[in-house]
Design an enzyme around this catalytic site. Structure first.
Site, PDB file in Angstrom:
ATOM      1  N   SER A  23      43.462  72.228   4.102  1.00 34.95           N
ATOM      2  CA  SER A  23      42.660  71.158   2.719  1.00 34.95           C
ATOM      3  C   SER A  23      41.384  71.821   3.693  1.00 34.95           C
ATOM      4  CB  SER A  23      43.526  70.020   2.368  1.00 34.95           C
ATOM      5  OG  SER A  23      43.177  68.980   3.273  1.00 34.95           O
ATOM      6  N   ARG A  75      54.982  78.160  27.401  1.00 34.85           N
ATOM      7  CA  ARG A  75      54.100  77.855  26.654  1.00 34.85           C
ATOM      8  C   ARG A  75      52.694  78.934  27.270  1.00 34.85           C
ATOM      9  NH1 ARG A  75      53.737  73.025  24.177  1.00 34.85           N
ATOM     10  NH2 ARG A  75      51.339  73.321  23.109  1.00 34.85           N
ATOM     11  N   LYS A 101      48.879  71.763  18.294  1.00 31.92           N
ATOM     12  CA  LYS A 101      49.266  73.013  18.812  1.00 31.92           C
ATOM     13  C   LYS A 101      48.655  72.869  20.048  1.00 31.92           C
ATOM     14  CE  LYS A 101      53.784  74.161  18.169  1.00 31.92           C
ATOM     15  NZ  LYS A 101      53.902  73.659  16.926  1.00 31.92           N
ATOM     16  N   HIS A 119      39.361  65.088  14.573  1.00 29.86           N
ATOM     17  CA  HIS A 119      40.221  63.240  14.954  1.00 29.86           C
ATOM     18  C   HIS A 119      40.197  62.174  13.882  1.00 29.86           C
ATOM     19  CE1 HIS A 119      43.372  61.380  16.915  1.00 29.86           C
ATOM     20  NE2 HIS A 119      42.361  59.934  17.097  1.00 29.86           N
TER      21      HIS A 119
END
Length: 210
Positions: A23, A75, A101, A119
């Site tokens: 979105s 990673r 991530k 956030h």
């Protein structure tokens, strides 16, 4: 202090990183339809297949790439692959739009002064993945959303902008989250546009547009 990032006379190049429905990505794609916004989404990167965000990118004619962590032996190798793919598109700004991530040192070395994330709480309060729930449990009367430049911590980077949302007595995590999402999306679109149109500097923890 980072070197000042000056606006470009051409539309700024955005690479958007996603993990879900998209979105926020769609809001950016829609904003970029207006030449006055000053940006275009040149690529979408994801950490998984089969998500609506990739469908949105395809519908808009925007190229995409996928790097799944499990496909790499370490990673750090994933981080380097992600860094290389983003760098191919020469972004002026990289936008985390629900990207789930944490990036590593290679990515931050390449894009740390131009990688923004949003956030769903008023940082530095309630970092992590449960911002609205944590705010409710703590009993705050006001929460909101924070846009910031990403650093090596969890939601600890220099703050670009914040917007507040009142906490109602009958709020649940879902109702509060939905109200935050509405203002969070508007803030993201507004400030990405301001950054690319005006340029910015980062001095310590202070972010300033020109």
């Amino acid at each position: 202090m980072t070197d000042p990032v000056a606006p470009s006379p051409d539309p700024a190049r955005l690479v958007v990183l996603v993990s879900g429905s998209g979105s926020n990505l769609q809001a950016l794609l829609d904003a970029c339809q207006d030449p006055a916004y000053g940006a275009q989404v040149v690529a979408v990167g994801a950490d998984r297949d089969g998500i609506a965000s990739l469908d949105r990118a395809a519908a808009a004619g925007v190229p995409s790439f996928v790097h799944k962590v499990k496909d790499y032996p370490e990673r750090i190798v994933w981080d380097r692959a992600l860094t290389a793919s983003v760098a191919e598109y020469r972004p002026d700004l990289v936008v985390s739009a629900g990207f789930l991530k944490l990036v590593g040192e290679d990515f931050l070395h390449a894009f740390g002064d131009r990688y923004v994330n949003t956030h769903n709480a008023l940082l530095p309060s309630f970092p992590g993945i449960h911002g609205p729930r944590d705010a409710l449990e703590y009993g705050v009367k006001v929460t909101g959303a924070t846009l910031f430049f990403v650093d090596g911590g969890v939601d600890t980077g220099p703050i670009i902008a914040q917007v507040t949302v009142p906490v109602e007595d009958d709020d649940t995590e879902d109702t509060l989250s939905e109200r935050i999402k509405e203002v969070e999306r508007r803030q993201l679109v507004d400030w990405v546009g301001r950054l690319v149109r005006d340029g910015w500097t980062i001095t310590g923890r202070k972010v300033r547009t020109k």
